[in-house]
Design a protein around this motif. Sequence first.
Motif, PDB file in Angstrom:
ATOM      1  N   ALA A  73      42.274 -17.724 -64.622  1.00 58.53           N
ATOM      2  CA  ALA A  73      41.709 -18.338 -63.417  1.00 58.53           C
ATOM      3  C   ALA A  73      40.776 -17.379 -62.697  1.00 58.53           C
ATOM      4  O   ALA A  73      39.793 -17.793 -62.105  1.00 58.53           O
ATOM      5  N   LEU A  74      41.049 -16.090 -62.766  1.00 60.87           N
ATOM      6  CA  LEU A  74      40.243 -15.114 -62.041  1.00 60.87           C
ATOM      7  C   LEU A  74      38.952 -14.744 -62.759  1.00 60.87           C
ATOM      8  O   LEU A  74      38.041 -14.209 -62.150  1.00 60.87           O
ATOM      9  N   THR A  75      38.848 -15.014 -64.048  1.00 60.27           N
ATOM     10  CA  THR A  75      37.614 -14.692 -64.763  1.00 60.27           C
ATOM     11  C   THR A  75      36.537 -15.739 -64.505  1.00 60.27           C
ATOM     12  O   THR A  75      35.359 -15.489 -64.741  1.00 60.27           O
ATOM     13  N   ASN A  76      36.921 -16.915 -63.996  1.00 59.29           N
ATOM     14  CA  ASN A  76      35.957 -17.981 -63.728  1.00 59.29           C
ATOM     15  C   ASN A  76      35.423 -17.962 -62.303  1.00 59.29           C
ATOM     16  O   ASN A  76      34.606 -18.794 -61.945  1.00 59.29           O
ATOM     17  N   VAL A  77      35.883 -17.042 -61.494  1.00 64.02           N
ATOM     18  CA  VAL A  77      35.464 -16.970 -60.092  1.00 64.02           C
ATOM     19  C   VAL A  77      34.126 -16.248 -60.003  1.00 64.02           C
ATOM     20  O   VAL A  77      33.950 -15.175 -60.573  1.00 64.02           O
ATOM     21  N   LYS A  78      33.178 -16.849 -59.265  1.00 67.09           N
ATOM     22  CA  LYS A  78      31.875 -16.215 -59.052  1.00 67.09           C
ATOM     23  C   LYS A  78      31.898 -15.523 -57.693  1.00 67.09           C
ATOM     24  O   LYS A  78      32.082 -16.174 -56.667  1.00 67.09           O
ATOM     25  N   LEU A  79      31.746 -14.213 -57.715  1.00 68.74           N
ATOM     26  CA  LEU A  79      31.694 -13.463 -56.460  1.00 68.74           C
ATOM     27  C   LEU A  79      30.304 -13.613 -55.855  1.00 68.74           C
ATOM     28  O   LEU A  79      29.302 -13.578 -56.560  1.00 68.74           O
ATOM     29  N   GLU A  80      30.250 -13.765 -54.533  1.00 66.41           N
ATOM     30  CA  GLU A  80      28.983 -13.989 -53.839  1.00 66.41           C
ATOM     31  C   GLU A  80      28.532 -12.752 -53.078  1.00 66.41           C
ATOM     32  O   GLU A  80      29.338 -12.075 -52.446  1.00 66.41           O
ATOM     33  N   LYS A  81      27.220 -12.505 -53.124  1.00 59.06           N
ATOM     34  CA  LYS A  81      26.630 -11.411 -52.362  1.00 59.06           C
ATOM     35  C   LYS A  81      26.711 -11.743 -50.883  1.00 59.06           C
ATOM     36  O   LYS A  81      26.610 -12.901 -50.498  1.00 59.06           O
ATOM     37  N   GLY A  82      26.881 -10.720 -50.059  1.00 63.03           N
ATOM     38  CA  GLY A  82      26.882 -10.938 -48.616  1.00 63.03           C
ATOM     39  C   GLY A  82      27.443  -9.740 -47.874  1.00 63.03           C
ATOM     40  O   GLY A  82      28.050  -8.854 -48.469  1.00 63.03           O
ATOM     41  N   ALA A  83      27.221  -9.730 -46.586  1.00 61.09           N
ATOM     42  CA  ALA A  83      27.703  -8.643 -45.739  1.00 61.09           C
ATOM     43  C   ALA A  83      29.223  -8.697 -45.685  1.00 61.09           C
ATOM     44  O   ALA A  83      29.794  -9.615 -45.133  1.00 61.09           O
ATOM     45  N   ASN A  84      29.866  -7.711 -46.278  1.00 61.61           N
ATOM     46  CA  ASN A  84      31.322  -7.693 -46.400  1.00 61.61           C
ATOM     47  C   ASN A  84      31.918  -6.850 -45.284  1.00 61.61           C
ATOM     48  O   ASN A  84      31.640  -5.663 -45.177  1.00 61.61           O
ATOM     49  N   SER A  85      32.751  -7.463 -44.456  1.00 65.43           N
ATOM     50  CA  SER A  85      33.348  -6.733 -43.332  1.00 65.43           C
ATOM     51  C   SER A  85      34.760  -6.228 -43.635  1.00 65.43           C
ATOM     52  O   SER A  85      35.380  -5.619 -42.779  1.00 65.43           O
ATOM     53  N   PHE A  86      35.262  -6.474 -44.855  1.00 63.51           N
ATOM     54  CA  PHE A  86      36.588  -5.966 -45.211  1.00 63.51           C
ATOM     55  C   PHE A  86      36.552  -4.447 -45.298  1.00 63.51           C
ATOM     56  O   PHE A  86      35.623  -3.871 -45.854  1.00 63.51           O
ATOM     57  N   THR A  87      37.578  -3.804 -44.764  1.00 57.89           N
ATOM     58  CA  THR A  87      37.712  -2.363 -44.953  1.00 57.89           C
ATOM     59  C   THR A  87      38.310  -2.136 -46.342  1.00 57.89           C
ATOM     60  O   THR A  87      38.789  -3.087 -46.986  1.00 57.89           O
ATOM     61  N   GLU A  88      38.327  -0.905 -46.790  1.00 56.06           N
ATOM     62  CA  GLU A  88      38.915  -0.596 -48.092  1.00 56.06           C
ATOM     63  C   GLU A  88      40.393  -0.978 -48.113  1.00 56.06           C
ATOM     64  O   GLU A  88      40.890  -1.541 -49.093  1.00 56.06           O
ATOM     65  N   THR A  89      41.095  -0.709 -47.035  1.00 56.47           N
ATOM     66  CA  THR A  89      42.519  -1.053 -46.950  1.00 56.47           C
ATOM     67  C   THR A  89      42.725  -2.563 -47.014  1.00 56.47           C
ATOM     68  O   THR A  89      43.621  -3.045 -47.705  1.00 56.47           O
TER      69      THR A  89
END
Length: 128
Positions: free
Chosen positions: A63-79
């Motif tokens: 299921a995770l290999t079919n997910v398309k990640l999208e470009k964009g301003a990512n506000s998640f911290t590393e943690t």
Amino acid sequence: MSLNRTLLILLPLLGAAPALAQTTVTGQPATGGANSATSGGQNAVTRPNTDHAQDGKPASTGALTNVKLEKGANSFTETEARHRLEKAGFQQVKDLKKDADGIWRGAAALDGKPATVGLDFKGNVAVQ
């Protein structure tokens, strides 16, 4: 009755009127909101695609290999990125780095097998 006395009686009543108006419910909730499949950009989505991360069940590699990640301003911290990946079922998450597209990428293990993982600004998790 004097004007001052009348004002003293009416002022508390006038002050309560806006509070009463705020509790009135009108109309129906909005419908037709965007989801991750139809947003076409950086629109907010109702629930990120973390493949069962919300119910504590590990993700499946297929299921995770079919997910398309999208470009964009990512506000998640590393943690926060590490926590989301772990919640999606990955263990030993390491070497997380945010790339030029705003996607967190790193190494992890899923079901004891090594995997390269990614997390986009919407919270979508994918095996690369």
